[in-house]
Design a protein around this motif. Sequence first.
Motif, short mmCIF file in Angstrom:
data_model
loop_
_atom_site.label_atom_id
_atom_site.label_comp_id
_atom_site.label_asym_id
_atom_site.label_seq_id
_atom_site.Cartn_x
_atom_site.Cartn_y
_atom_site.Cartn_z
N ILE A 185 7.53 35.35 2.21
CA ILE A 185 6.40 35.98 1.51
C ILE A 185 6.24 35.41 0.11
CG2 ILE A 185 5.64 38.19 0.53
CD1 ILE A 185 5.13 37.91 3.49
N HIS A 186 7.32 34.92 -0.51
CA HIS A 186 7.22 34.36 -1.86
C HIS A 186 6.23 33.20 -1.92
CE1 HIS A 186 8.50 33.47 -5.92
NE2 HIS A 186 8.67 32.22 -5.58
N ASP A 187 6.17 32.37 -0.87
CA ASP A 187 5.21 31.25 -0.82
C ASP A 187 4.86 31.02 0.66
OD1 ASP A 187 3.60 29.15 -1.40
OD2 ASP A 187 5.15 27.86 -2.26
N TRP A 188 4.12 31.98 1.23
CA TRP A 188 3.95 32.00 2.69
C TRP A 188 3.08 30.85 3.18
CZ3 TRP A 188 -1.00 32.64 4.58
CH2 TRP A 188 -1.96 33.10 3.68
N LYS A 189 2.19 30.31 2.37
CA LYS A 189 1.34 29.22 2.83
C LYS A 189 2.15 27.95 3.11
CE LYS A 189 -2.93 30.69 0.58
NZ LYS A 189 -4.02 30.34 -0.36
N LEU A 220 6.21 40.87 9.21
CA LEU A 220 5.79 39.64 8.54
C LEU A 220 4.28 39.49 8.54
CD1 LEU A 220 6.98 37.15 7.18
CD2 LEU A 220 7.10 36.04 9.39
N LEU A 221 3.63 39.87 9.63
CA LEU A 221 2.17 39.78 9.69
C LEU A 221 1.51 40.73 8.70
CD1 LEU A 221 -0.18 38.41 11.11
CD2 LEU A 221 -0.11 40.19 12.84
N ASP A 222 2.05 41.95 8.57
CA ASP A 222 1.50 42.89 7.58
C ASP A 222 1.67 42.37 6.16
OD1 ASP A 222 0.76 44.60 9.59
OD2 ASP A 222 2.58 45.82 9.49
N GLY A 223 2.80 41.72 5.89
CA GLY A 223 2.99 41.17 4.55
C GLY A 223 2.05 40.02 4.25
N ILE A 224 1.77 39.19 5.25
CA ILE A 224 0.87 38.05 5.02
C ILE A 224 -0.57 38.50 4.88
CG2 ILE A 224 -0.04 35.96 6.11
CD1 ILE A 224 2.71 35.46 7.29
N VAL A 244 -4.57 29.00 7.68
CA VAL A 244 -3.19 28.88 8.14
C VAL A 244 -2.79 30.05 9.02
CG1 VAL A 244 -2.17 30.05 6.17
CG2 VAL A 244 -0.87 28.28 7.33
N LEU A 245 -3.53 31.18 8.93
CA LEU A 245 -3.25 32.31 9.80
C LEU A 245 -3.50 31.95 11.27
CD1 LEU A 245 -2.52 35.35 9.98
CD2 LEU A 245 -4.95 35.84 9.81
N VAL A 246 -4.49 31.09 11.53
CA VAL A 246 -4.76 30.67 12.90
C VAL A 246 -3.54 29.95 13.48
CG1 VAL A 246 -6.29 29.28 14.34
CG2 VAL A 246 -7.20 30.49 12.35
N ARG A 247 -2.91 29.10 12.69
CA ARG A 247 -1.71 28.41 13.15
C ARG A 247 -0.56 29.38 13.39
NH1 ARG A 247 2.30 24.71 9.49
NH2 ARG A 247 3.86 24.37 11.10
N PHE A 248 -0.41 30.35 12.52
CA PHE A 248 0.69 31.30 12.65
C PHE A 248 0.55 32.12 13.93
CE2 PHE A 248 2.34 35.61 11.82
CZ PHE A 248 3.67 35.30 11.69
N ILE A 249 -0.65 32.68 14.20
CA ILE A 249 -0.84 33.52 15.38
C ILE A 249 -0.72 32.69 16.66
CG2 ILE A 249 -2.48 35.02 16.56
CD1 ILE A 249 -1.24 36.31 14.16
N ARG A 275 -3.88 43.82 14.52
CA ARG A 275 -3.94 43.54 13.08
C ARG A 275 -5.20 42.74 12.73
NH1 ARG A 275 0.17 46.86 14.10
NH2 ARG A 275 1.60 47.08 12.35
N MET A 276 -5.71 41.94 13.67
CA MET A 276 -6.95 41.22 13.41
C MET A 276 -8.12 42.19 13.29
SD MET A 276 -5.85 38.15 13.30
CE MET A 276 -4.34 38.91 12.64
N LYS A 277 -8.11 43.23 14.09
CA LYS A 277 -9.16 44.25 13.99
C LYS A 277 -9.06 44.99 12.65
CE LYS A 277 -9.82 48.81 15.75
NZ LYS A 277 -9.36 49.80 16.73
N LYS A 278 -7.82 45.27 12.20
CA LYS A 278 -7.64 45.92 10.90
C LYS A 278 -8.09 45.00 9.76
CE LYS A 278 -6.04 49.11 8.09
NZ LYS A 278 -6.68 50.43 7.99
N MET A 279 -7.79 43.69 9.89
CA MET A 279 -8.18 42.75 8.85
C MET A 279 -9.70 42.59 8.79
SD MET A 279 -6.85 38.82 8.35
CE MET A 279 -7.80 38.24 9.74
N ALA A 280 -10.39 42.76 9.94
CA ALA A 280 -11.84 42.61 9.97
C ALA A 280 -12.56 43.74 9.27
CB ALA A 280 -12.32 42.50 11.42
#
Length: 744
Positions: free
Chosen positions: A571-575, A626-630, A640-645, A658-663
Amino acid sequence: MNPSAQTLGQLESARSLALGDGRYYPTIIPGVMPIIGANANASLEIRRWGADFLAETFASPTWPLDAKASCALTVLATLKEYLDVVADSGVIRSAVQAAASIYPLVYKHIISDPTDTQHWQFMLAIKSNILRRMDSAPPGVRICCVKFLQQVVLVQTPGMPPDPRRPEQIDISLALVPRDHPLIPYANLEAEASGLLDRLLGIIHGDHSDALLVTATLNTLGMLIQRRPVVTNKILSSVLNFNPLKLANSPMTPKNKVIMKSIERTTRALLVNVMKRNPEGPFNGRIQQYLERMHRMRLDVFDESNRKRPAPAEPTDGLDTAKRQRLGAPVPNLAPTALSAPPLPLGPVSFRQLFTLNPDGNTANFDVQAFKDPEQLLRILVPVLQSIDETKLGNSINAVRSRYLALSKAVPRPTIPAAVTVDDEEEYEPDFEPEDAEQAGSKLDGISLDTLLPQRIRDSPLAPYKLPEAPPLTTQEAQKYGEMTVRRAFGMLSSIGEPSLKAKTSKGGFNRLAASNYDRDSWVTILSRLATRASAGLDDPDVGMKSEFDMKKASSSLSEPIRDELYRYIIHDWKKRIDVAINWLSEEWYNDNVLASKVFSKGATNGNGASPSTPKGNYQRCALRLLDGIITYIEGTDKVLVRFISEIPGLDIAILSRMKKMAEDPERIDLAIMVLQYLYMFRPPARELAVDVLVDMWRTNDRAKNNAKKLLLRWRPEALNEEEGEGFRTDKESAHGALEVKAT
């Protein structure tokens, strides 16, 4: 005992309890207010304590702002009474400091509750009382008033737009006030803040006789420049027209010199910090010129005496040695006279007798051990050494040196053993110089051990030596040392640079080694496997599966600290560390599947003889955390989220929801739709889950409806038809019911 002293003792006990733990402040304040509050008829000592306690309480960062805001409303009447009735400067100073901490809290409360006129009238009365004291109060009170003015300008000046996703970091400013607020009109607050800022800037351009007031004002301007960019140009323009050496035209008394140096250093520190915070600022050129000009002015004012030619040093006898050749005057013999030191007593001589040249003096019986503080001894010793005549000091040193040489020659040197051969051609060393350890060791190299040891020691057998065993570690100590090792490992991991594409020369694929070298990827693999496999597979397979309680009891406590450190590291440098997150979750998924396969293998039974249940793994818990933190920090352009999922090994409805919550954030709707579209196109096993989440998003999120509809027309058009059919039937049934009611 005096009742007032007894009451102060009880109040101090409550204060110590609150200082130890800030959670007790909301409980202690209601109990203290009847004693120190308004209409309490308290003594001056109790009121001083009460004012200090309130200033300390609302400035403490150990309890939350919400609790402070509710308690701040209960102390407004007490602060108003302190400022209106009490004439003690100590009470007034603390009351003004408490008001400076309370003003933003009351201001935020009035924004959310426009009907609370009583508390706002109390705050306005306190503000008016403090503003009246700005020009006539003692210096200590005026400095506290400057702090209050800074807080008023901060909250009544527009700040950065608030971020609704981070309510805990919202800055209290004029940007939160609605334009039509009945109690605090926007235009009036902005105009008042501008006038108070001019009043602050007028202090530095006014009288400089009170250096504390001017430096306090300069220190408050730094926070205004940092947190309120709207007034930065106005403040810097005023500071760049400010002359910190204004008192140079006055008589150069020591007090004026100290005042000018203090104001000049504070001004320079303020401007240097402004340049450091914004290296590309538009004022940096003017600030640099101002600092250079102020440096030259300081040299002209303070270094004038150093640049003049010093007066010639006159000789003590009236004639200079350089002029004696021309005048023909006889040159006196200036050779130093030898100091006659008394002889040393017979027998052993102590260090005190060696260095004492005048036994009859007063300093001979002085004990320096009376000075317990070394700093106090230095303050006395340095001036004394500076006042000693250099010639007399040299004579005394020579006298002590001659004594030491005489004693060294008188003391017989120790004899060297016969086995040691002395080389006559060695360099000459005086007898009075002691041998160092290296010379003594080189002389003893040729001596055998049998020669040096006594006969009884050489004949006695050597007993075996065994180191004592270390005491066993307790469970708490083992866990503590394990967590320390984990933190040190992650500290080393943070010091390793991020790998570049050119540096990745290791062979990939299934045949690669987990840790072939000591780079970042190797350490991440080791730590992630320690977290996932530290307690896996340690049980005896012949015994059978244990019960759930036994598994929890036997599991290692090292895994969770490693997981926590991995989470914080990512989380300190997640990208840049998204690959670390994918590797970690892949290890968790693999370990969960291996444990599940062991549970459902042939003949696997638990401790009670029954068939085992599906084990609850750690993959889903870690992935959701981890997904909630990002998602908390992600922006709409962070693909970069596309790559992670797409690269994490396991997907389920909880992760994709979580994608629905992010939308729900309008700025991140496109990113959520892009993730679901990518999964549908390039990850066929997750197609049904992605379409289900898309249908749910289309039904519940009006803002994302158009984007979701475009994809559902191609992937699941029947969901749209079913929804429209249900809506049509609902409208038809409602219309039919209305006709029946009308006919009835």
